[in-house]
Design an enzyme around this catalytic site. Sequence first.
Site, PDB file in Angstrom:
ATOM      1  CG  HIS A  23      -4.503  -0.017   3.865  1.00  0.00           C
ATOM      2  ND1 HIS A  23      -3.708  -0.590   2.977  1.00  0.00           N
ATOM      3  CD2 HIS A  23      -5.723   0.507   3.048  1.00  0.00           C
ATOM      4  CE1 HIS A  23      -3.946  -0.713   1.737  1.00  0.00           C
ATOM      5  NE2 HIS A  23      -5.594  -0.244   1.776  1.00  0.00           N
TER       6      HIS A  23
ATOM      7  CB  CYS B 248      -0.880  -0.116   1.139  1.00  0.00           C
ATOM      8  SG  CYS B 248      -0.195   0.338   2.823  1.00  0.00           S
TER       9      CYS B 248
ATOM     10  CG  HIS C 187      -6.994   0.434  -1.430  1.00  0.00           C
ATOM     11  ND1 HIS C 187      -7.261  -0.071  -0.409  1.00  0.00           N
ATOM     12  CD2 HIS C 187      -7.959   0.564  -2.305  1.00  0.00           C
ATOM     13  CE1 HIS C 187      -8.311  -0.797  -0.285  1.00  0.00           C
ATOM     14  NE2 HIS C 187      -8.829  -0.224  -1.527  1.00  0.00           N
TER      15      HIS C 187
END
Length: 326
Positions: A269, A202, A281
């Site tokens: 994240h 990520c 993402h």
Amino acid sequence: MVEEKKNSSEEIGRMKKNIKLEESISLKEKTDGVIYNSVGTLRYAPRHNSEMVSQALLGTHVKVLEKNKEWLKVQTPDDYTGWIIGSVKLMTQNELQHYHNQPKVIVTSTFATSYEKEDDKSLPVSDLVIGNILILKSETEQYFEVGYPDGRNAYVKQSDTAELSFWLNNIELNGESIVNTAFRFMGVPYLWGGTSSKGLDCSGFTKNVYFMHGIILSRDASQQVNQGQLVDSMGDFSTLLPGDMVFFGTKSKPSTETERDKNSERVVHVGIYIGNNRFIHASDNVHISSFNPDDELYDEFNAKRYLRAKRYIANGHAVNVNRYSL
């Protein structure tokens, strides 16, 4: 016989001492290096089966901190450290300065190939990924002649690359450009520690997107959240603009002194806001999700663990982040 064995042991001891001394001298003279493969893999420990912690792209300058046989412990420009075997051309300070002084090209296509000749039917020299940087040697109508840090020469299509100085001076530093670059990674598989278009985690995804705008983000989501400018921490997505970054994790809880570490906030994240309550993402692969429960792309898991949004570009300028410089 005993004396001969004793002398032999002493000689072996001296040889080992000399080898260590030579390694120490070599490392002392060449404490810098440049990545020469399209992607260099950094591991947690000097073993092939050790966890991959990050990657460094071709043309990246690394500091050499330690040596363990054929493995090098290196530090990347974002201060991340890891062990790497191969992929690094060691250089003295003079050699590194000479390398930096040469004109460069940057790969702007998601994937590309360099060739032995000005002909895409000739043998490949290597694969290339977006963000790779090579030495510019000459220019023809359709190709750049380039050099690698390890001395290889090749030809790359001009349609896949740009002169680095020209590219830097003509970057569109706005949210729309950030989002358009992010879209180019759609479908790239998730890879723990990945920072290239071959595979991304990520924060490697956000780092790569922003690097293609001349911005150096920190490596991890927990570090990137400390950069930029706070936009929202209450879930008011009307204040966000395309290109802002959205962070996810667990919120901090009231705790005693002994429980502080266990109950502190954890950022795990990150994604890029694209507008209309949606974000892109890297999770399984690079894809689009939504904060809106009525949206077919609603991501309930991440919506519930949203923490805050940060802005790294405002009015055409980078905000609280480092810029890439020649």
